[in-house]
Design an enzyme around this catalytic site. Sequence first.
Site, PDB file in Angstrom:
ATOM      1  N   GLU A 156       0.827  -1.207   0.000  1.00 50.98           N
ATOM      2  CA  GLU A 156       0.000   0.000   0.000  1.00 50.98           C
ATOM      3  C   GLU A 156       0.864   1.261   0.000  1.00 50.98           C
ATOM      4  O   GLU A 156       0.528   2.258  -0.657  1.00 50.98           O
ATOM      5  CB  GLU A 156      -0.920  -0.011   1.229  1.00 50.98           C
ATOM      6  CG  GLU A 156      -2.003  -1.089   1.182  1.00 50.98           C
ATOM      7  CD  GLU A 156      -2.779  -1.187   2.482  1.00 50.98           C
ATOM      8  OE1 GLU A 156      -2.369  -0.511   3.465  1.00 50.98           O
ATOM      9  OE2 GLU A 156      -3.774  -1.924   2.522  1.00 50.98           O
ATOM     10  N   SER A 242      19.385  -8.124  -8.306  1.00 54.32           N
ATOM     11  CA  SER A 242      18.359  -8.376  -9.325  1.00 54.32           C
ATOM     12  C   SER A 242      18.689  -9.483 -10.319  1.00 54.32           C
ATOM     13  O   SER A 242      17.790 -10.225 -10.720  1.00 54.32           O
ATOM     14  CB  SER A 242      18.068  -7.074 -10.083  1.00 54.32           C
ATOM     15  OG  SER A 242      17.415  -6.156  -9.240  1.00 54.32           O
ATOM     16  N   HIS A 371       3.670 -10.337  -9.612  1.00 59.46           N
ATOM     17  CA  HIS A 371       5.106 -10.578  -9.512  1.00 59.46           C
ATOM     18  C   HIS A 371       5.785  -9.474  -8.715  1.00 59.46           C
ATOM     19  O   HIS A 371       6.655  -9.726  -7.880  1.00 59.46           O
ATOM     20  CB  HIS A 371       5.737 -10.667 -10.903  1.00 59.46           C
ATOM     21  CG  HIS A 371       7.233 -10.813 -10.863  1.00 59.46           C
ATOM     22  ND1 HIS A 371       7.862 -11.989 -10.518  1.00 59.46           N
ATOM     23  CD2 HIS A 371       8.223  -9.911 -11.093  1.00 59.46           C
ATOM     24  CE1 HIS A 371       9.165 -11.814 -10.555  1.00 59.46           C
ATOM     25  NE2 HIS A 371       9.419 -10.572 -10.895  1.00 59.46           N
ATOM     26  N   SER A 372       5.395  -8.257  -8.955  1.00 61.75           N
ATOM     27  CA  SER A 372       5.891  -7.098  -8.215  1.00 61.75           C
ATOM     28  C   SER A 372       4.891  -5.968  -8.413  1.00 61.75           C
ATOM     29  O   SER A 372       3.860  -6.135  -9.074  1.00 61.75           O
ATOM     30  CB  SER A 372       7.280  -6.678  -8.704  1.00 61.75           C
ATOM     31  OG  SER A 372       7.191  -6.100 -10.000  1.00 61.75           O
TER      32      SER A 372
END
Length: 479
Positions: A156, A242, A371-372
């Site tokens: 959020e 990453s 996923h993100s």
Amino acid sequence: MAIWCRVSSRTIANANHMRKFINPASGLSPALNRGRPLFSDGNRRHLDSLPRNRATRVWFQRFKSTLAEKQQDSFLSSDSDEDLQSLQFPGGKVSYTSEMNFISESSETRVPCYRVLDDDGELIPDSHFQQVSEEVAVKMYSKMVSLQIMDTIFYEAQRQGRISFYLTSAGEEAINIASAAALSEQDIILPQYREPGVLLWRGFTLQEFADQCFGNKADYGKGRQMPIHYGSKKHNFFTISSPIATQLPQAAGIAYSLKMDNKKACVVSYIGDGGTSEGDFHAGLNFAAVMEAPVIFFCRNNGWAISTNVSEQFRSDGIVVKGRAYGIRSIRVDGNDALAVYTAVSAAREMAVNEHRPILIEALTYRVGHHSTSDDSTKYRKLDEIVYWKNARNPVNRFRNWVQSNGWWSEQQETQLRNSVRKQLLEAIQVAEKAEKPPLSEMFRDVYDYPPSNLEEQEKHLRETISRHPSDYPSDIPV
């Protein structure tokens, strides 16, 4: 054909007999050829004549710890019928056949999935599992709930524009917490990016999570990493990066160093099903197998590599079967069953540490969230599918039912826990948001003892750009 081992008791007294681990050497005992002399007397005398410096000792340790004693490439002729029908080849004897048979691309049946609790959290009759104390079980459930709330609030916060990026572990809470609970604090973690629960279990505070996501001065990465790239030296948790699967060969090397130093610890490296298509996955497994490194490769097979379904990614029976190709003992486990994950990782760790061997675990689970925050998973999968896994196969609810059925949890505790975690998180976010940002100079520090000329030139160029366009640069970052 795979060999399946079972234990008769509910506790695992000897992890070497843990059932349902696939033996990579089909038809052979895991202790194959153990106890055979490594050298002939002649070779032993030659070895004893070498100077006993540290380099020699390390070389000898490396040599005798391999499976070389199984690979006696003796090509001497023999009159026995058995030897006439087989080839003495490095790696073991290979039988001849006059029939041309190709190995099938897949077996008729899929490798079964080990689980202990059913979807309602009821103990499956005659289940074999590692007993968990009330204290550990309650802590596991509490951390699963904390991770669940943390994901909701940080997600959020990203949607409100307060942080730039976030990635949830929704649907995979059992994998995070149960695997962490089964490990020792001395075990080294090389995560992918969906394992914050491992850090949470080890004592990483909610404030530390918030500081990293906001990239403030208290962030251990000094604001140089994107949000959710956590890392903590004191918790033996390597910083997330990453690039996919690069941590797997690194894990094999670190595990081998633990072995050489005679440490009673292992390395655990997490990876998603998408990462198994990377070359580093295969390099890491092969390296670990050959060097007999104490490392657990833990694959979260959640069905989706971002938008790529597993059916479009590989033709084999998931990931568990890939271990055998490299000579690695493997198991498939229900990743939404915390008790099954805890049991499997406990047994895997014991084998990795005591037998100096890599283990591959495939946990079948489901990524309930996107996923993100950069993804919208409803574009490539049905909403009904997401809702089913979120409700019917929820790992948090399933484990709660089991803990509650033991009389270890109540509705009052549930309310108190959720209110407390939510309050702590909101306070942590307020503190992290107001904290000072790291100075600009930290972008160019820590990697080198003395900054090289190219970094000095980049820093100079950046400062000149800021001086020419000050309004384009964030005012809350010290120059």
